[in-house]
Design an enzyme around this catalytic site. Structure first.
Site, PDB file in Angstrom:
ATOM      1  N   LYS A 107     -51.096  42.911  20.396  1.00 53.49           N
ATOM      2  CA  LYS A 107     -52.530  42.820  20.138  1.00 53.49           C
ATOM      3  C   LYS A 107     -53.219  44.179  20.174  1.00 53.49           C
ATOM      4  O   LYS A 107     -54.365  44.309  19.759  1.00 53.49           O
ATOM      5  CB  LYS A 107     -53.188  41.866  21.124  1.00 53.49           C
ATOM      6  CG  LYS A 107     -52.789  40.404  20.895  1.00 53.49           C
ATOM      7  CD  LYS A 107     -53.564  39.455  21.793  1.00 53.49           C
ATOM      8  CE  LYS A 107     -53.133  38.012  21.598  1.00 53.49           C
ATOM      9  NZ  LYS A 107     -51.796  37.727  22.165  1.00 53.49           N
TER      10      LYS A 107
HETATM   11  C1  LIG Z   1     -51.026  36.672  21.597  1.00 54.49           C
HETATM   12  C2  LIG Z   1     -49.546  36.657  21.803  1.00 54.49           C
HETATM   13  C3  LIG Z   1     -48.673  35.845  21.023  1.00 54.49           C
HETATM   14  C4  LIG Z   1     -49.190  34.861  20.004  1.00 54.49           C
HETATM   15  O1  LIG Z   1     -49.768  35.500  18.895  1.00 54.49           O
HETATM   16  P1  LIG Z   1     -50.750  34.690  17.931  1.00 54.49           P
HETATM   17  O2  LIG Z   1     -51.284  35.684  16.982  1.00 54.49           O
HETATM   18  O3  LIG Z   1     -51.814  34.116  18.824  1.00 54.49           O
HETATM   19  O4  LIG Z   1     -49.941  33.621  17.281  1.00 54.49           O
HETATM   20  C5  LIG Z   1     -47.310  35.950  21.224  1.00 54.49           C
HETATM   21  N1  LIG Z   1     -46.810  36.787  22.160  1.00 54.49           N
HETATM   22  C6  LIG Z   1     -47.604  37.572  22.931  1.00 54.49           C
HETATM   23  C7  LIG Z   1     -46.973  38.451  23.946  1.00 54.49           C
HETATM   24  C8  LIG Z   1     -48.988  37.543  22.782  1.00 54.49           C
HETATM   25  O5  LIG Z   1     -49.763  38.307  23.571  1.00 54.49           O
END
Ligand SMILES: *Cc1c(COP(=O)(O)O)cnc(C)c1O
Length: 434
Positions: A107
């Site tokens: 993210k």
């Molecule tokens: C947010 C997150 C996900 C999921 O991603 P999405 O875009 O919400 O599908 C998977 N793994 C980790 C470590 C995350 O922080």
């Protein structure tokens, strides 16, 4: 470029408005009216390009009509000072490591890109200070706080539930200082979210200060994740393994895989996709039956994917004109229990020495089960396993090293503002700061 709402009941918005508002007036998600295909020439040369240059080409196709190209290039280069390598785990399965940013999870890229794009629009407007409010149960807060850290003209308030966030997560947004304020709410995550929502709706507060969110559904946060997939393709092409690529994305809110599907629409040659889920299987169920039936989320080991009503389903549905047939022929699903996640982490570590985190484990396992003859699989390793040290150590029976970057957060001094679980107190606090 104009953006429409997935609910089709709101006026079109330009990028500026879509970024500042996040959600359309009809509660739908913004979608670009046109998705440009990238020229063949770009794909011919992609294997020789840097991550930053690949990303700049992709960003220009999305945002180039609305952002000055020099500024866009600077934003992209500032967002991606690191690489995301593709690492071979078995002879047919590769890990796309999306954890080389500041908080060691994928993210980071969307958060930083959004911070810089928001700043670009604020400056263009000659606006003074903008305040970002974000409620977090852990990971979103750290990505947003670090993405916005030091970005002039924007102050971030991260609300989190006291005692409900792991110490490793907490230190990543409470030790930063500068333009980041951590607010420790005496309540649970839903209370934090309710306080943020009330703030956005409070007339007096909005007259005194400019408030915005940094929600993961924001176009400026989710679209830049497409950079990862173009870069992964380039790295695989360099290895001579890009012919029949299957991309497997551990998914919760489906923003990450949605950006990959936008990449596919732009011409990225990925043969097919797998959305790997933990026990939260709403999308899996949709693929099987054609019915989308949201549920309450279940707590699992891969908790960043504990989502029972994934927001970005609306975008995927819209992208394919609501065709279950098209969606299920390009994407297959998988769903795994905590026990399966544990056994996958152990089996992979024993057979290959590669340490998976609980999220990546869902992706790896789906490829081991679904890869067909002649295909090469790439799964996203969405976070560094050390972010889940307690769990990973216990499951693998090891003591995983904590990377320096994470250790540095843990050495920082916690600074947070204690807040009762009461909107009026939060409001007075904000008014006192404006
Ligand atoms: C947010 C997150 C996900 C999921 O991603 P999405 O875009 O919400 O599908 C998977 N793994 C980790 C470590 C995350 O922080």
């Amino acid at each position: 470029m104009q953006y429409y709402s997935t609910n089709h009941q709101a006026p079109l918005a330009d990028l500026h408005k879509a970024v500042v508002k996040g959600l359309a007036e009809d509660r739908g998600l913004y979608m670009p009216e046109v998705i440009h295909r990238l020229p063949q020439e770009f794909f011919d040369h992609i294997a020789d390009m840097s991550f930053q240059d690949i990303a700049y080409n992709v960003a220009s196709a999305f945002f180039g009509e609305d952002v000055d190209l020099d500024a866009l290039q600077e934003i992209v280069y500032d967002t991606l000072p690191f690489d995301c390598p593709v690492v071979s785990v078995t002879d047919r399965i590769y890990s796309l490591e999306l954890f080389h940013g500041p908080t060691l999870a994928f993210k980071d890229v969307g958060a930083r890109f959004m911070a810089r794009l928001l700043q670009y629009f604020i400056r263009m407007d000659g606006e003074e200070q903008v305040n970002v409010l974000v409620a977090t149960s852990g990971d979103t807060g750290s990505a947003v706080a670090n993405g916005f850290l030091g970005v002039e003209g924007i102050h971030v308030y991260v609300l989190y539930p006291k005692g409900k966030v792991s110490p490793i997560q907490e230190c990543q947004f409470t030790t930063l200082g500068q333009n980041i304020t951590a607010i420790e709410v005496d309540g649970v995550f839903d209370d934090c979210q309710a306080m943020v929502k009330s703030a956005f709706m409070d007339k007096e507060l909005n007259e005194h200060m400019k408030l915005t969110s940094a929600n993961s559904i924001n176009v400026a946060r989710f679209l830049p994740q497409a950079f990862y997939y173009f870069n992964a393709y380039a790295r695989m092409k360099r290895e001579g393994r890009a012919d029949q690529l299957v991309m497997c994305v551990p998914s919760g809110n489906f923003g990450n895989i949605c950006s990959a599907l936008f990449g596919h629409r732009m011409g990225l040659p990925i043969k097919r996709f797998i959305a790997a889920n933990n026990a939260n299987d709403v999308f899996y169920h949709y693929l099987m039956t054609g019915n989308y039936e949201p549920k309450a989320s279940k707590q699992t080991l891969a908790n960043a994917m504990d989502v029972g009503d994934p927001s970005n389903f609306a975008r995927i549905y819209d992208l394919f004109g609501g065709s279950h047939e098209q969606i299920s022929s390009l994407i297959s699903g998988a769903t795994y229990s905590d026990e399966q996640i544990r056994s996958t982490m152990r089996a992979c570590y024993e057979a290959t020495g590669y340490m998976l985190d609980p999220h990546g484990a869902c992706g790896y396992r789906a490829l081991t089960e679904q890869l067909e003859e002649g295909e090469t699989g790439v799964f996203c390793e969405t976070a560094h396993p050390a972010k889940f040290k307690e769990k990973v150590d216990e499951i693998l029976g090891i003591s995983i090293d904590i990377p320096d970057r994470l250790r540095a957060f843990m050495r920082g001094e916690k600074q947070s503002v204690a807040m009762p679980n009461n909107f009026d107190d939060f409001k007075s606090y904000l008014l006192g700061r404006s």
